[in-house]
Design a protein around this motif. Sequence first.
Motif, PDB file in Angstrom:
ATOM      1  N   CYS A  16       0.862  -1.372   0.132  1.00  0.00           N
ATOM      2  CA  CYS A  16       0.055   0.115  -0.136  1.00  0.00           C
ATOM      3  C   CYS A  16       0.890   1.238  -0.064  1.00  0.00           C
ATOM      4  CB  CYS A  16      -0.831   0.046   1.120  1.00  0.00           C
ATOM      5  SG  CYS A  16      -2.130  -1.127   1.121  1.00  0.00           S
ATOM      6  N   HIS A  38      -2.070   1.221   8.841  1.00  0.00           N
ATOM      7  CA  HIS A  38      -1.860   1.935   7.697  1.00  0.00           C
ATOM      8  C   HIS A  38      -1.427   3.407   8.032  1.00  0.00           C
ATOM      9  CE1 HIS A  38      -3.922  -1.615   5.682  1.00  0.00           C
ATOM     10  NE2 HIS A  38      -2.921  -1.443   5.042  1.00  0.00           N
ATOM     11  N   LEU A  97      -6.344   6.179   0.528  1.00  0.00           N
ATOM     12  CA  LEU A  97      -6.350   4.570   0.904  1.00  0.00           C
ATOM     13  C   LEU A  97      -7.632   4.169   1.353  1.00  0.00           C
ATOM     14  CD1 LEU A  97      -4.626   2.157   1.575  1.00  0.00           C
ATOM     15  CD2 LEU A  97      -4.068   3.103   3.661  1.00  0.00           C
ATOM     16  N   ASP A  99      -8.800   0.277   3.135  1.00  0.00           N
ATOM     17  CA  ASP A  99      -8.791  -1.254   3.412  1.00  0.00           C
ATOM     18  C   ASP A  99     -10.083  -1.641   3.708  1.00  0.00           C
ATOM     19  OD1 ASP A  99      -8.561  -3.371   4.348  1.00  0.00           O
ATOM     20  OD2 ASP A  99      -6.687  -3.071   5.751  1.00  0.00           O
ATOM     21  N   VAL A 234      -5.659   3.869  -3.728  1.00  0.00           N
ATOM     22  CA  VAL A 234      -5.483   2.559  -3.270  1.00  0.00           C
ATOM     23  C   VAL A 234      -6.545   1.749  -2.336  1.00  0.00           C
ATOM     24  CG1 VAL A 234      -3.541   1.319  -1.907  1.00  0.00           C
ATOM     25  CG2 VAL A 234      -2.772   3.420  -3.195  1.00  0.00           C
ATOM     26  N   LEU A 297      -5.552  -6.104  -3.774  1.00  0.00           N
ATOM     27  CA  LEU A 297      -5.117  -4.741  -3.764  1.00  0.00           C
ATOM     28  C   LEU A 297      -5.008  -4.223  -5.224  1.00  0.00           C
ATOM     29  CD1 LEU A 297      -3.746  -2.066  -2.530  1.00  0.00           C
ATOM     30  CD2 LEU A 297      -1.560  -3.151  -2.622  1.00  0.00           C
TER      31      LEU A 297
END
Length: 306
Positions: A16, A38, A97, A99, A234, A297
């Motif tokens: 990442c 992260h 980002l 997740d 991402v 990812l």
Amino acid sequence: MAEQVVYHIPALLQECMTGLDIKPDGTYVDVTFGGGGHSREIMKHLGDSGRLYSMDQDMDAYANRIDDERFTFVHGNFAFLKNFMRYYGVDGVDGVLADLGVSFHHFDDSERGFSFRFNGHLDMRMNRNAKHDAAWVIANYSEEQLANMLYLYGELKQSRRMAAAIVKARANSPITTTEQLLGVVKPFIKASQEKKELAQVFQALRIEVNNEIDVLKRMLQQALEVLKPGGRLVIITYHSLEDRLVKNFMKSGNIEGKVDKDFFGRVNCPLKLVNNKVIVPSDEEVESNPRSRSAKLRIAYKIEND
């Protein structure tokens, strides 16, 4: 066991960071703060003028906030990413980002009702202030709605039979705990597939309760708007529905996944893929963190002068 006291272990952490291509003076958004894994890694790459905004709708995550003037914790749903950035006076960001996995903290807290491993109330709300929990869905959805939910979000072949059984059982007694729900759906699951399919049942309910697919769509559209040219998107997904949505969005620049081409057959898309092939955890990572096994990812950047 250590897993029970760890809030979350971030998946594909270094991949990442590479994907974000962090600029020391850049501005970044982690829309799924959780345990902060992260976010803490992003902070390591930022200089004095860098900024990180990390979002989470669950106030449990607030306890993990980072004590740093370059960091801002945003209590909110990432469906409102654009509004929050406007609120904080951010004109554009260098990376977003997400997740999309559920934290260990949620799975391992019996009171939250996210896991079939513990008996507890069927809650599953990421935002505890949300109006309807999983027990409400089980009690109020029609048989057809339940069947569609289990099939679409859980990919369960026995979805219709499960839905019929839920409706029949709730007519006799309310289904309000994880144990009660297990008692209704287990007869339609093969013993050899029990762990996998029970997880799919609970996944379907969680997605419905938190409106996860619509929220993801809104976040993707807004991420494209707040990203600066060259900015990175991402995203880590954990099931096929999410992954297909992210994949199509990155290839087309729209939620429908419709690819627009110019007169010469060239694709008109405001995003360009960084990794044409999806990135998955290494065998070593899966061994040390089994819950990362289904992580995928995908990375793209916003095209200059789009």
